[in-house]
Every structure is written in structure tokens, then in C-alpha cells.
Design a protein around this motif. Structure first.
Motif, PDB file in Angstrom:
ATOM      1  N   LYS A  30       0.850  -1.197   0.000  1.00 31.75           N
ATOM      2  CA  LYS A  30       0.000   0.000   0.000  1.00 31.75           C
ATOM      3  C   LYS A  30       0.886   1.247   0.000  1.00 31.75           C
ATOM      4  N   SER A  31       0.509   2.232  -0.805  1.00 33.56           N
ATOM      5  CA  SER A  31       1.336   3.440  -0.879  1.00 33.56           C
ATOM      6  C   SER A  31       0.676   4.601  -0.147  1.00 33.56           C
ATOM      7  N   ALA A  32       1.497   5.408   0.452  1.00 32.52           N
ATOM      8  CA  ALA A  32       1.018   6.588   1.172  1.00 32.52           C
ATOM      9  C   ALA A  32       0.437   7.603   0.194  1.00 32.52           C
ATOM     10  N   LEU A  33       0.945   7.623  -1.032  1.00 32.11           N
ATOM     11  CA  LEU A  33       0.459   8.566  -2.037  1.00 32.11           C
ATOM     12  C   LEU A  33      -1.000   8.276  -2.399  1.00 32.11           C
ATOM     13  N   THR A  34      -1.324   7.011  -2.629  1.00 35.27           N
ATOM     14  CA  THR A  34      -2.707   6.644  -2.955  1.00 35.27           C
ATOM     15  C   THR A  34      -3.625   6.967  -1.785  1.00 35.27           C
ATOM     16  N   ARG A  35      -3.154   6.654  -0.595  1.00 41.06           N
ATOM     17  CA  ARG A  35      -3.939   6.949   0.617  1.00 41.06           C
ATOM     18  C   ARG A  35      -4.174   8.454   0.757  1.00 41.06           C
ATOM     19  N   SER A  36      -3.169   9.235   0.466  1.00 37.66           N
ATOM     20  CA  SER A  36      -3.274  10.687   0.540  1.00 37.66           C
ATOM     21  C   SER A  36      -4.259  11.217  -0.509  1.00 37.66           C
TER      22      SER A  36
END
Length: 184
Positions: A30-36
Motif C-alpha cells: 500500500k502506498s502513502a500517495l494513494t492513501r493521501s
């Protein structure tokens, strides 16, 4: 039943959120960018908040249930009662577009629980032009690298070498498997 409140003005926003959500569901790791991006699209101030985690978990579960046939289209739409009918239809259409991808992800996740799951492979062929016991040895060796995921979704590489005869045997077995009625 949880009613999920998604505050959007246009159908395009719903489509964007659904595709971001599916990207998040399928993403390993899981990427922090997608979550953001999801936090921003869902108008949640803090991307690391518990609200976002709970919302993503609920949305992930709804999409999984829909793709597995545990809920139907009208049940999926009912979770988004604050959206207009056209936005609900756009939401379902977006999930339908990516349904094969989601189903494959779910199958892979189940299959990787007991065994390594091969994602891709690479190979090369080398010539051995002698060894410590015999300088005139000439042998062709194939090196195969299998890129796999384990039950924790961690990437592992399995490497092995084989000579021409073993490679021919392996290709023969794979060709026999190709002829069987197995889901591909």
C-alpha cells in the motif's frame, strides 16, 4: 448496513474516487500517495486518521462483496443513498469496469495463503565452458527466476538452474498443463 456519505458534486468525482479506491485495494504494498489522494478526494483532512482507515476498510469490503456476488447492484447502491441515482450508476459502472482485475486479485490472495504465488518470471541461458574437474566440459544451463508473493504479500524470488534435458522436460509438463481444462 452502513450508509457511506461521500460528498461530491460531479459524477467524475465519484468515478475518480472509485478508481483510486480500487487502486488502493489492489496495491501491494500500500502506498502513502494513494492513501493521501483518497483522503483528499473524500475530504478527510488527515491521511493517517482513523476515520480514513475505517472508511477505506468499509469501502474495500463493499467492493469485495459486490465482486464476489455477496451483494447485488441495488444493495451496493443502497450504501450510497446520499448520492444521486446517476452517481450511484457511475459508481457501479466503475466497479464493473475493474471487476475482472479485482476478482483476479482476490483469487491470487486466496491462492497465496498456502503456497507462493508466481507473479512473473525471468530466465537466461549460459554456456559453461569448463569446470574444475574437466576443462573441456561444454554445457548449456538455463537459469529461471520466479518472482512470487507469500501469504504476507511479501515479494520472494525463487531461482534455479537446469540443463537442456530438464528444461525440455519442464516445457513438456507445462504444455500438457496448457491443454487441460483449467481456469487460466
Amino acid at each position: 448496513m452502513h450508509d457511506l456519505l461521500i460528498n461530491v458534486a460531479k459524477e467524475d468525482d465519484v468515478v475518480q474516487i472509485v478508481h483510486l479506491l480500487i487502486d488502493h485495494l489492489l496495491e501491494l504494498p500500500k502506498s502513502a500517495l494513494t492513501r493521501s489522494k483518497l483522503a483528499s478526494a473524500l475530504k478527510i483532512v488527515n491521511a493517517s486518521s482513523e476515520d480514513l482507515t475505517v472508511t477505506l476498510r468499509l469501502l474495500d469490503n463493499l467492493i469485495r462483496q459486490y465482486c464476489l456476488g455477496e451483494i447485488n447492484e441495488s444493495e451496493l447502491k443502497s450504501h450510497f443513498s446520499n448520492l444521486s441515482s446517476s452517481m450511484q450508476t457511475a459508481l457501479v459502472h466503475s466497479v464493473e469496469l475493474r471487476k475482472p482485475e479485482i476478482c483476479q486479485f482476490l483469487v491470487n490472495k486466496i491462492n497465496s495463503k498456502d503456497n507462493l504465488l508466481m507473479e512473473s518470471f525471468d530466465w537466461d541461458v549460459k554456456w559453461i565452458m569448463g569446470n574444475s574437474s574437466l576443462a573441456s566440459t561444454r554445457e548449456q544451463i538455463a537459469t529461471v527466476m520466479l518472482n512470487c508473493r507469500d501469504k504476507d504479500q511479501k515479494l520472494k524470488t525463487v531461482r534455479f538452474e537446469m540443463n537442456r534435458e530438464r528444461l525440455a522436460d519442464m516445457i513438456e509438463v507445462l504444455e500438457k498443463c496448457d491443454g487441460m481444462d483449467v481456469d487460466k
